[in-house]
Design a protein around this motif. Structure first.
Motif, PDB file in Angstrom:
ATOM      1  N   GLY A  60       0.788  -1.143   0.033  1.00 63.42           N
ATOM      2  CA  GLY A  60      -0.045  -0.023  -0.021  1.00 63.42           C
ATOM      3  C   GLY A  60       0.991   1.115  -0.217  1.00 63.42           C
ATOM      4  O   GLY A  60       1.879   1.519  -0.843  1.00 63.42           O
ATOM      5  N   ASN A  61       0.469   2.184   0.956  1.00 68.23           N
ATOM      6  CA  ASN A  61       1.296   3.446   1.207  1.00 68.23           C
ATOM      7  C   ASN A  61       2.534   3.269   1.931  1.00 68.23           C
ATOM      8  O   ASN A  61       3.156   4.075   2.428  1.00 68.23           O
ATOM      9  N   PRO A  92      -1.026  11.301  -0.754  1.00 67.34           N
ATOM     10  CA  PRO A  92      -0.809  12.508  -1.594  1.00 67.34           C
ATOM     11  C   PRO A  92      -0.375  13.728  -1.018  1.00 67.34           C
ATOM     12  O   PRO A  92       0.196  14.606  -1.526  1.00 67.34           O
ATOM     13  N   HIS A  93      -0.699  14.033   0.242  1.00 69.26           N
ATOM     14  CA  HIS A  93      -0.233  15.223   1.061  1.00 69.26           C
ATOM     15  C   HIS A  93       0.563  15.154   1.917  1.00 69.26           C
ATOM     16  O   HIS A  93       0.991  16.188   2.579  1.00 69.26           O
ATOM     17  N   TYR A  94       0.849  14.002   2.298  1.00 69.55           N
ATOM     18  CA  TYR A  94       1.801  13.563   3.483  1.00 69.55           C
ATOM     19  C   TYR A  94       2.805  12.678   3.473  1.00 69.55           C
ATOM     20  O   TYR A  94       2.810  11.698   2.463  1.00 69.55           O
ATOM     21  N   LEU A  95       3.908  13.073   3.794  1.00 73.89           N
ATOM     22  CA  LEU A  95       5.014  11.848   4.099  1.00 73.89           C
ATOM     23  C   LEU A  95       5.519  11.903   5.326  1.00 73.89           C
ATOM     24  O   LEU A  95       5.757  12.983   5.985  1.00 73.89           O
ATOM     25  N   PHE A  96       5.791  10.494   5.969  1.00 70.54           N
ATOM     26  CA  PHE A  96       6.329  10.333   7.065  1.00 70.54           C
ATOM     27  C   PHE A  96       7.426   9.264   7.261  1.00 70.54           C
ATOM     28  O   PHE A  96       6.936   8.288   6.617  1.00 70.54           O
ATOM     29  N   ARG A 147      11.360  12.212  10.098  1.00 68.45           N
ATOM     30  CA  ARG A 147      11.112  13.297   8.688  1.00 68.45           C
ATOM     31  C   ARG A 147       9.648  13.154   8.503  1.00 68.45           C
ATOM     32  O   ARG A 147       9.127  12.269   8.496  1.00 68.45           O
ATOM     33  N   ALA A 148       9.026  14.303   8.387  1.00 67.17           N
ATOM     34  CA  ALA A 148       7.732  14.738   8.209  1.00 67.17           C
ATOM     35  C   ALA A 148       7.619  15.791   7.046  1.00 67.17           C
ATOM     36  O   ALA A 148       8.259  16.890   7.158  1.00 67.17           O
ATOM     37  N   VAL A 149       6.809  15.552   6.055  1.00 69.83           N
ATOM     38  CA  VAL A 149       6.531  16.700   4.992  1.00 69.83           C
ATOM     39  C   VAL A 149       4.984  16.550   4.655  1.00 69.83           C
ATOM     40  O   VAL A 149       4.360  15.579   4.521  1.00 69.83           O
ATOM     41  N   TRP A 150       4.769  17.976   4.506  1.00 66.74           N
ATOM     42  CA  TRP A 150       3.544  18.200   3.983  1.00 66.74           C
ATOM     43  C   TRP A 150       3.719  18.522   2.591  1.00 66.74           C
ATOM     44  O   TRP A 150       4.542  19.486   2.150  1.00 66.74           O
ATOM     45  N   ARG A 151       2.762  18.239   1.622  1.00 65.04           N
ATOM     46  CA  ARG A 151       2.976  18.895   0.275  1.00 65.04           C
ATOM     47  C   ARG A 151       1.549  18.788  -0.461  1.00 65.04           C
ATOM     48  O   ARG A 151       0.626  18.213  -0.116  1.00 65.04           O
ATOM     49  N   CYS A 152       1.502  19.657  -1.424  1.00 58.35           N
ATOM     50  CA  CYS A 152       0.300  20.015  -2.167  1.00 58.35           C
ATOM     51  C   CYS A 152       0.673  19.991  -3.713  1.00 58.35           C
ATOM     52  O   CYS A 152       1.590  20.976  -4.037  1.00 58.35           O
TER      53      CYS A 152
END
Length: 376
Positions: free
Chosen positions: A92-93, A143-147, A173-178
């Protein structure tokens, strides 16, 4: 069947193509080489030239269902060293990765060397990141997050043995994206945090050290360097930002570090960061790996990219009375991507040498560099 698979793998190694064994096992052999040269007016001679094979490696990537194996062996500098050696499991993700690789600290350090905007990462990236580590990492991407988070030894696989450092590292590490798919734009902001335990089982007091080669690793001495005894734990972090558009991109990171000391002396706290950008004279779009949150080369096979970067690194800490040097540098360049395999990078950097830099560096200097690279 084993003989058939072996024959297929041997053929794949010769032609550099994908093979499929039993329909589900896919193997791709890969190779890359980076040939660097530089010219500088710095030093005793009026003009000094340097050149070397910065990196040459061979390896493969194999996938079997949800499993993925990556392995690279470096052959540069007269030494054989294991680079990436990873077993990944995807569902999955989610991804779990075991082996020898980079911890998720600094997106610039996570970018493939062949996809960097310049010959090497900024001086601040080199100062506050480490080489590969042996450990395990968990990734979650949406789609909007990475951890992601992981636990590692304070060594890569090549350093295990008598010279290994007996400490452990935990990094998150944490990322927000659009993203706007219609306009081909992406916004990305995030941060990372890392904690290292005190080194144990040492015959003498553990030594803390930080260094950076600056704009080139071809010079004989690092530009910035600090070392001190009685090293305790280390805490470091960063904030990051990325913007991708059809014709240009902007990327920035700021690092802060705290190296504690067991003797009761003040902690050492260096810091620094960079901002860089690229503009496409030819080509459109930039690659972005959503699973790991890192940008890449231009999306089109043939491209011409103008690049610029400003970096500031400060390893002087009056409070701790530790002085590793301070520098600023500005770099401009142009990257020619002849196709998806071959590229040429040409750039120049001006370095402002501040107080307490390595004694080799006594004045400001300009350095021109070029790289011929292939990656298959």
């Amino acid at each position: 069947m084993k003989k058939t698979v072996s024959a297929c793998l041997a053929l794949c190694l010769c032609v550099g193509m994908n093979v499929t064994a039993q329909e589900t096992l896919k193997v791709k052999f890969r190779s890359r080489a980076l040939l660097d040269t530089s010219v500088s007016g710095y030093g005793k001679e009026s003009t000094q030239g340097y050149y070397r094979v910065e990196d040459f490696r061979v390896g493969f990537k194999a996938t079997y269902g949800q499993y993925e194996v990556k392995a690279d062996v470096g052959l540069g500098g007269g030494k054989v060293a294991i680079k990436d050696l990873l077993l990944n499991y995807h569902w999955g993700n989610h991804t779990v990765s075991f082996g020898n690789g980079y911890e998720p600290f600094s997106m610039d350090m996570l970018i493939s060397t062949a996809d960097l905007r310049f010959n090497q990462s900024a001086a601040s990236v080199l100062a506050y990141t480490n080489s590969r580590k042996l450990g395990a990492t968990y990734y979650y991407h949406a789609p909007h997050y990475l951890f992601c988070m992981g636990v590692y030894t304070h060594n890569d696989i090549n350093k295990l043995g008598d010279t290994q450092k007996n400490a452990f590292v935990s990094t998150s590490r944490a990322v927000w994206r659009c993203s706007d798919s219609q306009q081909e734009r992406l916004w990305h902001v995030g941060g990372a945090f890392s904690f290292r335990t005190k080194e144990v089982n040492t015959s003498a007091s553990p030594e803390g050290s930080v260094s950076s080669d600056g704009v080139t690793s071809l010079f004989s001495e690092p530009l910035l360097e600090a070392s001190f005894p009685d090293m305790g734990t280390e805490v470091k972090g960063l904030v990051e930002a990325l913007y991708l558009a059809p014709r240009f991109m902007v990327q920035a990171e700021y690092f802060f570090d705290r190296m504690n000391r067991t003797s009761g002396e003040k902690a050492y706290r260096p810091h620094g960061g960079y901002i860089q950008g690229g503009f496409l004279l030819k080509g459109r779009g930039f690659e972005y790996d959503a699973k790991y949150g890192v940008p890449g080369r231009p999306s089109t096979a043939k491209a011409i990219e103008l690049v610029a970067r400003f970096n500031y690194t400060d390893m002087n800490d009056d409070r701790a009375e530790i002085y590793g040097g301070e520098e600023k540098d500005l770099s401009l360049g142009v990257n020619f991507y002849l196709n998806q395999y071959i590229g040429v990078k040409i750039n120049g950097s001006y370095v402002w040498v501040g107080s307490h830099c390595n004694a080799f560096y006594q004045k400001n200097f300009f350095l021109a560099q070029a790289r011929l690279q292939y990656i298959f």
